[in-house]
Design a protein around this motif. Sequence first.
Motif, PDB file in Angstrom:
ATOM      1  N   GLN A 166      39.031  62.222  56.677  1.00  0.00           N
ATOM      2  CA  GLN A 166      38.506  60.943  56.938  1.00  0.00           C
ATOM      3  C   GLN A 166      38.169  60.315  55.809  1.00  0.00           C
ATOM      4  N   ASP A 167      39.167  59.700  55.228  1.00  0.00           N
ATOM      5  CA  ASP A 167      39.322  59.064  53.927  1.00  0.00           C
ATOM      6  C   ASP A 167      39.521  57.608  53.878  1.00  0.00           C
ATOM      7  N   ASP A 168      38.650  56.858  53.116  1.00  0.00           N
ATOM      8  CA  ASP A 168      38.604  55.358  53.085  1.00  0.00           C
ATOM      9  C   ASP A 168      40.002  54.725  52.608  1.00  0.00           C
ATOM     10  N   ASP A 169      40.787  55.528  51.713  1.00  0.00           N
ATOM     11  CA  ASP A 169      42.006  54.838  51.544  1.00  0.00           C
ATOM     12  C   ASP A 169      42.950  54.986  52.740  1.00  0.00           C
ATOM     13  N   ILE A 170      43.256  55.861  53.562  1.00  0.00           N
ATOM     14  CA  ILE A 170      43.847  55.983  54.817  1.00  0.00           C
ATOM     15  C   ILE A 170      43.436  55.142  55.588  1.00  0.00           C
ATOM     16  N   ARG A 171      42.093  54.826  55.728  1.00  0.00           N
ATOM     17  CA  ARG A 171      41.579  53.955  56.675  1.00  0.00           C
ATOM     18  C   ARG A 171      41.880  52.382  56.355  1.00  0.00           C
ATOM     19  N   LYS A 172      41.878  52.057  55.282  1.00  0.00           N
ATOM     20  CA  LYS A 172      42.249  50.626  54.642  1.00  0.00           C
ATOM     21  C   LYS A 172      43.577  50.673  54.887  1.00  0.00           C
ATOM     22  N   LYS A 173      44.443  51.454  54.541  1.00  0.00           N
ATOM     23  CA  LYS A 173      45.999  51.326  54.671  1.00  0.00           C
ATOM     24  C   LYS A 173      46.247  50.987  56.150  1.00  0.00           C
ATOM     25  N   SER A 174      45.922  51.897  56.806  1.00  0.00           N
ATOM     26  CA  SER A 174      45.994  51.873  58.247  1.00  0.00           C
ATOM     27  C   SER A 174      45.604  50.551  59.121  1.00  0.00           C
ATOM     28  N   ALA A 175      44.496  50.163  58.502  1.00  0.00           N
ATOM     29  CA  ALA A 175      44.194  48.711  58.988  1.00  0.00           C
ATOM     30  C   ALA A 175      44.965  47.500  58.577  1.00  0.00           C
ATOM     31  N   SER A 176      45.631  47.802  57.607  1.00  0.00           N
ATOM     32  CA  SER A 176      46.615  46.493  57.082  1.00  0.00           C
ATOM     33  C   SER A 176      47.969  47.096  57.334  1.00  0.00           C
ATOM     34  N   ILE A 231      52.516  51.997  56.050  1.00  0.00           N
ATOM     35  CA  ILE A 231      52.790  53.250  56.054  1.00  0.00           C
ATOM     36  C   ILE A 231      52.285  54.272  55.305  1.00  0.00           C
ATOM     37  N   VAL A 232      51.920  55.513  55.341  1.00  0.00           N
ATOM     38  CA  VAL A 232      51.419  56.090  54.404  1.00  0.00           C
ATOM     39  C   VAL A 232      52.147  57.689  54.502  1.00  0.00           C
ATOM     40  N   GLY A 233      53.112  57.628  55.509  1.00  0.00           N
ATOM     41  CA  GLY A 233      53.995  59.048  55.737  1.00  0.00           C
ATOM     42  C   GLY A 233      55.178  59.166  54.786  1.00  0.00           C
ATOM     43  N   ASP A 234      55.443  58.307  54.079  1.00  0.00           N
ATOM     44  CA  ASP A 234      56.609  58.205  53.292  1.00  0.00           C
ATOM     45  C   ASP A 234      56.456  59.436  52.304  1.00  0.00           C
ATOM     46  N   PRO A 235      57.583  60.303  52.212  1.00  0.00           N
ATOM     47  CA  PRO A 235      57.346  61.551  51.225  1.00  0.00           C
ATOM     48  C   PRO A 235      56.940  61.213  50.005  1.00  0.00           C
ATOM     49  N   ASN A 236      57.345  59.963  49.373  1.00  0.00           N
ATOM     50  CA  ASN A 236      56.911  59.585  48.050  1.00  0.00           C
ATOM     51  C   ASN A 236      55.269  58.781  47.920  1.00  0.00           C
ATOM     52  N   ASP A 237      54.675  58.753  49.236  1.00  0.00           N
ATOM     53  CA  ASP A 237      53.398  58.293  49.149  1.00  0.00           C
ATOM     54  C   ASP A 237      52.354  59.304  48.711  1.00  0.00           C
ATOM     55  N   LYS A 238      51.143  58.791  48.295  1.00  0.00           N
ATOM     56  CA  LYS A 238      50.099  59.657  47.962  1.00  0.00           C
ATOM     57  C   LYS A 238      49.976  60.823  49.119  1.00  0.00           C
ATOM     58  N   TRP A 239      49.982  60.315  50.316  1.00  0.00           N
ATOM     59  CA  TRP A 239      49.599  61.075  51.481  1.00  0.00           C
ATOM     60  C   TRP A 239      51.049  61.780  52.206  1.00  0.00           C
ATOM     61  N   GLY A 240      51.924  61.375  51.570  1.00  0.00           N
ATOM     62  CA  GLY A 240      53.404  61.928  52.163  1.00  0.00           C
ATOM     63  C   GLY A 240      53.600  63.409  52.057  1.00  0.00           C
ATOM     64  N   PRO A 241      52.927  64.290  51.105  1.00  0.00           N
ATOM     65  CA  PRO A 241      53.175  65.685  51.556  1.00  0.00           C
ATOM     66  C   PRO A 241      52.479  66.232  52.389  1.00  0.00           C
ATOM     67  N   MET A 242      51.347  65.579  52.991  1.00  0.00           N
ATOM     68  CA  MET A 242      50.527  66.027  54.247  1.00  0.00           C
ATOM     69  C   MET A 242      51.339  65.688  55.555  1.00  0.00           C
ATOM     70  N   PHE A 243      51.939  64.737  55.285  1.00  0.00           N
ATOM     71  CA  PHE A 243      52.750  64.152  56.605  1.00  0.00           C
ATOM     72  C   PHE A 243      53.920  65.212  56.595  1.00  0.00           C
ATOM     73  N   THR A 244      54.769  65.614  55.404  1.00  0.00           N
ATOM     74  CA  THR A 244      55.764  66.685  55.544  1.00  0.00           C
ATOM     75  C   THR A 244      55.230  67.726  55.919  1.00  0.00           C
TER      76      THR A 244
END
Length: 338
Positions: free
Chosen positions: A249-259, A262-275
């Motif tokens: 439950q992270d504010d960065d994920i919430r804001k990016k999702s609301a706008s 995509i945060v699932g790109d392997p090169n994104d900050k959150w990419g490794p989590m989705f990998t």
Amino acid sequence: MTREAENKDTAEKVDIFNLLKDEADQEPDPVHTGPITKETEVIAIYGKGGIGKSFSLANLSYNLAKSGKKVLLIGCDPKSDTTSLLFGGKSCPTIIETSAAKKAAGEDVKISDVCFMRDGVFAMELGGPEVGRGCGGRGIIHGFELLEKLGFHEWDFDYVLLDFLGDVVCGGFGLPIARDMCQKVIVVGSNDLQSLYVANNVCSAVEYFRKLGGNVGVAGMLINKDDGTGEAAAFAEKVGIPVLAAIPQDDDIRKKSASYQIVGDPNDKWGPMFTGLANNMMTAPPRQPTPLDQDGLLGLFAASQTGADYVLIPANPEDMCDPSIINKPSLEVIYDAV
């Protein structure tokens, strides 16, 4: 309103009622049972409405495509919002509405009418009827019937991801489990009772159809909006399925999702989590879960959160009626024994 107009209005309401009744009484057509020409893995993702399935699937499918997999994402929710994040907030024409419009025009539906792409991800929405004008489950069945006519079983994909609403228990929404249309199921939940209640219902459905000879199993659980309290992880352990990933439950994920980012790109900050989620999803075998009863679910939470320590108090007629009714003199005639 004149009598003639009133009669016409009444007749129209009766006609609509009869049409809806006839639709509800229809048995669905049999689904495809022939050989599938490619070893496509079909995975159905279930969860409570608003739990974050669409967010998770858009990013998961994007991550899979970036890793070289050919992925088809199908939204099976009447809200038709599964692909909105993928397409920057834009809604794509649904199969249901497109089919109706094409039929009215005497035309056939083509793949290009309903399937759209972004960075290697193929995506479409089944859609559903307008509120009060049809059955959502029948809409799902009709959508899959059309997909089969368009060649669903011959399409060349590595993964097909189906986004299903878990709150609804009618036949259309249980189609992948009931008819072995997918190999495995993933449940999405959070650390709250209602989302785990839905996840538990899905596990119950899998267990039920397994007993009838079905082959679908649960690959695991995705925890979304994880605040660290641990109830969802405890649920997964008790029903016998692994946690595939926990999205914080992270504010960065919430804001990016609301706008619609995509945060699932392997090169994104959150990419490794989705990998990690993608790798766990691909390798997790389908399991037969052991669903919990209501007390077992409540036991995952503190009694102060759920009211689990409340004692049921039976009601009596005296509690429900006016005393004068309860004490009304009886007209029964009682004779003395001879």
